[in-house]
Design a protein around this motif. Sequence first.
Motif: not given
Length: 260
Positions: A81-83, A93-95, A128-130
């Motif tokens: 979550k920090w990342y 993020s969010g593109s 985790i982002r991906s």
Amino acid sequence: MDEDLFKGITLDDLKMPGGWSVSPGQTHLYTPRERELMLRARAFAQQELLPRAPEAHKQVTEIKAGYQGKERRECLREIAKWYLKTLAEAGMSGSLYPEAYGGSGAGVVAECIIDEELATAGHPGESIRSVSLVLGTVSILRYGTEAQKKRHIPPRLAGEELSALAITEPQIGSDTSRMQTRAVLKGDRWVLNGQKRFCTGGGLADYVTLFAITDSSAHPHKGMSCFIVPMDHPGVTIRRQHPQGKPPGPPQRRLPPADG
Ligand SMILES: Cc1cc2nc3c(=O)[nH]c(=O)nc-3n(C[C@H](O)[C@H](O)[C@H](O)COP(=O)(O)OP(=O)(O)OC[C@H]3O[C@@H](n4cnc5c(N)ncnc54)[C@H](O)[C@@H]3O)c2cc1C
């Protein structure tokens, strides 16, 4: 060699810590805006993520060695979550998502550029982002209801909700037409039965985006639906985490046999 390919690109632009570089052949395809985004993402990855990556890896190793169950899950979720929050604050993020859902709407090329640059920092939050922001969420954008989009996309982009993707099963990999997981409508509720595997980040996720067969009489690709499954729902169990590999040590030198 066509010198124009390298127009406006200096070697300094291509320098990366540890010797990574983007080939000039690749960057010349970018528009000036994309190139500017690449340099911004690179600077962010190098200045904000790269210096924190070794400590984050150390933390992950210690958490996995020292904690079990809910405690372990919560500690690892904090790192993820920090990342995601750090990325959101930096506009990284969010593109893929429209502004209406908290994204930037910059598009797929921008997403690929940012992915590539962030990945070079090697921070453990990146995997985790991906899965959370791409694999687990694009289906909602494409096929979800307006309410589902508003409910799930903004908190995911802000790093408040984590998701994962559940397609693969013990008996099926690439060939999803043999999918076994079934969803049956009982009253106003869908009842799902089946097993999934290789669900990256599933143990940390609040929700998994799960594919199941809803119409057995149709060709599986047409009779398949997608569900947003809360991981704390009764009946959802994680049977086994991926076995934890040994952390990579120094390279082992293989000596020739003593007799030559
Ligand atoms: C690190 C990792 C993370 C993953 N994360 C997720 C996740 O988050 N969620 C999820 O649902 N799944 C995930 N998967 C599963 C992944 O998406 C694939 O579905 C799965 O690895 C492929 O299945 P399999 O290993 O059974 O190989 P198979 O599908 O059985 O394929 C075996 C071999 O056959 C080849 N092959 C397959 N189909 C064809 C064809 N039609 N023509 C020619 N060759 C073919 C393949 O290229 C491969 O070499 C993950 C896998 C890995 C390795």
